[in-house]
Scaffold this active site. Structure first.
Site, PDB file in Angstrom:
ATOM      1  N   GLU A  52     -14.736 -11.566 -24.708  1.00 36.51           N
ATOM      2  CA  GLU A  52     -15.658 -12.258 -23.796  1.00 36.51           C
ATOM      3  C   GLU A  52     -15.220 -12.171 -22.333  1.00 36.51           C
ATOM      4  O   GLU A  52     -16.046 -12.235 -21.422  1.00 36.51           O
ATOM      5  CB  GLU A  52     -15.824 -13.732 -24.198  1.00 36.51           C
ATOM      6  N   PHE A 114     -15.667 -28.002 -35.535  1.00 37.28           N
ATOM      7  CA  PHE A 114     -15.161 -26.631 -35.543  1.00 37.28           C
ATOM      8  C   PHE A 114     -15.678 -25.888 -34.301  1.00 37.28           C
ATOM      9  O   PHE A 114     -16.870 -25.896 -34.017  1.00 37.28           O
ATOM     10  CB  PHE A 114     -15.633 -25.913 -36.821  1.00 37.28           C
ATOM     11  N   GLN A 115     -14.778 -25.278 -33.581  1.00 39.69           N
ATOM     12  CA  GLN A 115     -15.075 -24.525 -32.361  1.00 39.69           C
ATOM     13  C   GLN A 115     -15.764 -25.363 -31.295  1.00 39.69           C
ATOM     14  O   GLN A 115     -16.600 -24.879 -30.539  1.00 39.69           O
ATOM     15  CB  GLN A 115     -15.888 -23.260 -32.680  1.00 39.69           C
ATOM     16  N   LYS A 164     -26.305 -25.939 -30.581  1.00 35.99           N
ATOM     17  CA  LYS A 164     -26.991 -25.094 -31.548  1.00 35.99           C
ATOM     18  C   LYS A 164     -28.322 -25.710 -31.984  1.00 35.99           C
ATOM     19  O   LYS A 164     -29.333 -25.017 -32.143  1.00 35.99           O
ATOM     20  CB  LYS A 164     -26.073 -24.884 -32.753  1.00 35.99           C
ATOM     21  N   MET A 470       3.482  -3.836  -9.011  1.00 29.87           N
ATOM     22  CA  MET A 470       3.542  -4.753  -7.868  1.00 29.87           C
ATOM     23  C   MET A 470       4.600  -5.834  -8.079  1.00 29.87           C
ATOM     24  O   MET A 470       5.317  -6.211  -7.144  1.00 29.87           O
ATOM     25  CB  MET A 470       2.158  -5.380  -7.617  1.00 29.87           C
TER      26      MET A 470
HETATM   27  C1  LIG Z   1      -4.160 -11.564 -15.376  1.00 24.27           C
HETATM   28  C2  LIG Z   1      -3.010 -11.371 -14.449  1.00 24.27           C
HETATM   29  N1  LIG Z   1      -1.754 -11.552 -14.892  1.00 24.27           N
HETATM   30  C3  LIG Z   1      -0.703 -11.369 -14.063  1.00 24.27           C
HETATM   31  C4  LIG Z   1      -0.899 -11.002 -12.757  1.00 24.27           C
HETATM   32  C5  LIG Z   1       0.273 -10.818 -11.818  1.00 24.27           C
HETATM   33  N2  LIG Z   1       0.366  -9.425 -11.366  1.00 24.27           N
HETATM   34  C6  LIG Z   1      -0.130  -8.991 -10.184  1.00 24.27           C
HETATM   35  S1  LIG Z   1       0.064  -7.367  -9.938  1.00 24.27           S
HETATM   36  C7  LIG Z   1       0.840  -7.186 -11.418  1.00 24.27           C
HETATM   37  C8  LIG Z   1       1.333  -5.844 -11.867  1.00 24.27           C
HETATM   38  C9  LIG Z   1       0.229  -4.912 -12.146  1.00 24.27           C
HETATM   39  O1  LIG Z   1       0.748  -3.804 -12.829  1.00 24.27           O
HETATM   40  P1  LIG Z   1      -0.132  -2.539 -13.144  1.00 24.27           P
HETATM   41  O2  LIG Z   1      -1.423  -2.956 -13.741  1.00 24.27           O
HETATM   42  O3  LIG Z   1       0.669  -1.584 -13.931  1.00 24.27           O
HETATM   43  O4  LIG Z   1      -0.472  -1.972 -11.702  1.00 24.27           O
HETATM   44  P2  LIG Z   1       0.520  -1.418 -10.562  1.00 24.27           P
HETATM   45  O5  LIG Z   1       0.956  -2.594  -9.731  1.00 24.27           O
HETATM   46  O6  LIG Z   1       1.686  -0.761 -11.249  1.00 24.27           O
HETATM   47  O7  LIG Z   1      -0.317  -0.464  -9.782  1.00 24.27           O
HETATM   48  C10 LIG Z   1       0.949  -8.405 -12.074  1.00 24.27           C
HETATM   49  C11 LIG Z   1       1.615  -8.602 -13.388  1.00 24.27           C
HETATM   50  C12 LIG Z   1      -2.239 -10.866 -12.329  1.00 24.27           C
HETATM   51  N3  LIG Z   1      -2.535 -10.558 -11.068  1.00 24.27           N
HETATM   52  N4  LIG Z   1      -3.269 -11.013 -13.196  1.00 24.27           N
END
Ligand SMILES: Cc1ncc(C[n+]2csc(CCOP(=O)(O)OP(=O)(O)O)c2C)c(N)n1
Length: 558
Positions: A52, A114-115, A164, A470
């Protein structure tokens, strides 16, 4: 005209009458009457996603690409809670999404059925409006009203939760003949003449003015007005992450993106500016850095449709609440011509060549310029969250309006792949590329099955650096190089794509990039390109979190 319909049929009819053509969702117990009604509705296309969250992101992508409400559907409990990230994303970035959720029957409400989840309670802070429909007589108007609220003022997500038994009940369906029950928000008053005159005077007197534009410009379609204002006054234009593609990247007056990963001369220009006119943006902390040191010499004029945004993050000299296009039309009727040449030359002088710190191999620079060549700029790019998102924002030459879509405010990894499906359905005539990292791609890669089942032609680019890049960069810079839980294993993406019946290419050398991207771009249907980039490449420049725009890092701190 009235006829007797079930609640479920009433929802379908209301959506059709409102012009909805497509929705994204996933069935379950509490929403089954709606799915049953949908079965007979040729006019409503339903895309069965694999999670979803993807339905909400896809509805968001559709909404952003078409500037109209995107619709997602889920069952009660886990179905509804899975929508939350997508709704929060749409809320932060002002995207009009309607979520319809099934709920347990009214006699079961509040009994831990439920749910059963109080989804109105759960989504209260991440929607503009939400409602539990307790009376079938309200159902059609509740849906209409929610859609109207989603679009008015600063757009945003809304949710209609339908028990529902209400879906099964019968009532007369009335097409909308009377006005909505609630008085529609007439929108902000037109700015008074004195305020517009004051802004025109500030622009005329400023020696170092800047325009800083955000997604509000895209939402109001104020491209021509911003361009006219910039060109008539010679004012350089800065585009925030969500403002990218609101102004042609190659235009002489375009500077680029400000803030945490903005180019040094752009942030220096902000620090030297004596006037910043912010239009349809919100001075988010990734733009300002430490607000105490942000633009110390500048008076700030802030134009935004959301009254709550004005003065929220930075003190403003003049605030105007209003739709960007309408306010700019007023302003343009009195703004006088000038060229700001000395200021533009000063900014030019702030530029310096930045040594690329990629150690050879496949660089983001090479990939993105190859993609621009291959698509001829005729495509929409939906980026995920992380280093690759910043490289796209810094380097891809966006020329056409609203062709860059990303999760800016929430920064939700997993956004790109499903959002790109929504964008593609909104724009069937041009290529749509989802660009993800290996982390974010793995969050929603199951949507490849949706693309194949529904024939949605999304092109997938995965920047594979073997890390949550990042976060690894921050660990390298600020946590002593301890790479705690950021190395991430990937499957063989080409084999994975093949398992779904999608052609795939793995690229490891710069010399192979163009060819692979070209083949993927022209392949019929979805296609995937894995780009194996340097593992520890970093995004530069960088302002340390909470730091001043005056102190950029251009190399890793030692
Ligand atoms: C849902 C979610 N979880 C955690 C983060 C924290 N976060 C920001 S950038 C990142 C790394 C992203 O890694 P990747 O998708 O491999 O992209 P890259 O930075 O290597 O280009 C994370 C874990 C986030 N922004 N969103």
């Amino acid at each position: 005209m009235s006829e007797l319909l079930t609640g479920a049929q009433i929802i379908c009819r209301t959506l059709v009458d409102a012009g909805v053509e497509v929705m994204f969702g996933y069935p379950g117990g509490a929403i089954m009457p709606f799915y049953d009604a949908l079965h007979g509705h040729a006019g409503l296309r339903h895309i069965l996603v694999r999670h979803e969250q993807a339905a909400a992101h896809a509805a968001d992508g559709y909404a952003r690409a078409r500037n109209r409400v995107g619709v997602c559907v889920a069952t009660s409990g886990p179905g509804a809670t899975n929508l939350v990230t997508g709704l929060a994303t749409a809320h932060m970035d002002g995207s009009p999404v309607l979520a319809i959720t099934g709920q347990v029957g009214r006699p079961m409400l509040g009994r831990d059925a439920f749910q059963e989840t109080d989804v109105v309670g759960v989504t209260l802070p991440v929607t503009k409006h939400n409602v539990l429909v307790r009376d079938i007589e309200d159902l059609a108007d509740d849906v209409r009203e929610a859609m109207a609220i989603a679009m008015e003022g600063r757009p945003g997500p809304v949710l209609v939760d339908v028990p529902k038994d209400v879906q099964n009940q019968k009532a007369e369906y009335r097409s909308r003949t009377e006005p909505l029950r609630r008085q529609r928000d007439p929108g902000p008053d037109a700015p008074d003449d004195a305020t517009v005159l004051e802004v025109a005077r500030l622009i005329a007197e400023a020696k170092r003015p800047l325009l800083m534009i955000g997604r509000g410009v895209i939402m109001s379609g104020a491209y021509a007005e911003v361009r006219e204002l910039a060109e008539r006054t010679g004012t350089p234009v800065i585009t925030t992450l969500l403002g990218i593609s609101a102004f042609p990247q190659a235009h002489d007056l375009h500077l680029g993106m400000p803030g945490m990963h903005g180019e040094v001369h752009i942030n220096k220009a902000i620090q030297a500016a004596d006037l910043i006119v912010g239009i349809g943006m919100r001075f988010d902390d990734r733009v300002t850095g430490n607000t105490a040191t942000f633009a110390p010499r500048a008076k700030i004029v802030h134009i935004d449709v959301n009254p709550a945004a004005i003065g929220l993050n930075v003190p403003v000299a003049v605030g105007i609440v209003g739709d960007a296009r309408r306010v700019l039309e007023r302003l343009l009727s009195i703004v006088t011509a000038r060229d700001c040449l000395p200021w533009r030359e000063e900014i030019e002088g702030l530029k310096h060549d930045r040594e690329e710190l990629f150690a050879g191999g496949l660089s983001p620079e090479v990939i993105l310029s190859a993609l621009a060549d291959v698509t001829g700029g005729r495509c929409t790019i939906v980026s995920d969250v992380g280093q690759h998102q910043m490289w796209v924002a810094q380097r891809y030459p966006f020329q056409r309006p609203n062709t860059h879509i990303t999760s800016g405010g929430l920064g939700a990894m997993g956004f790109a792949v499903p959002a790109a499906m929504g964008v593609r359905l909104a724009r069937p005539d041009e290529p749509v590329w989802a660009i993800s990292g290996d982390g974010g791609f793995q969050m929603n890669m199951a949507e490849m099955a949706t693309m194949v089942q529904e024939g949605i032609e999304v092109k997938l680019a995965v920047f594979n650096n073997g890390y949550l890049g990042m976060v690894r960069q921050w660990q390298q810079f600020f946590h002593g190089g301890r790479y705690s839980n950021t190395p991430i294993l990937s499957p063989d993406y080409v084999k994975l794509a093949d398992a779904y019946g999608i052609p795939g290419w793995r690229v490891t050398k710069a010399s192979d990039v163009t060819d692979a991207l070209r083949q993927a771009n022209s392949a019929p249907g979805p296609a995937l390109v894995e780009l194996v980039i340097e593992q520890e490449a970093n995004v530069f420049p960088m302002i340390v979190p909470g730091g001043s725009l005056s102190e950029p890092l251009e190399a890793a701190p030692v």
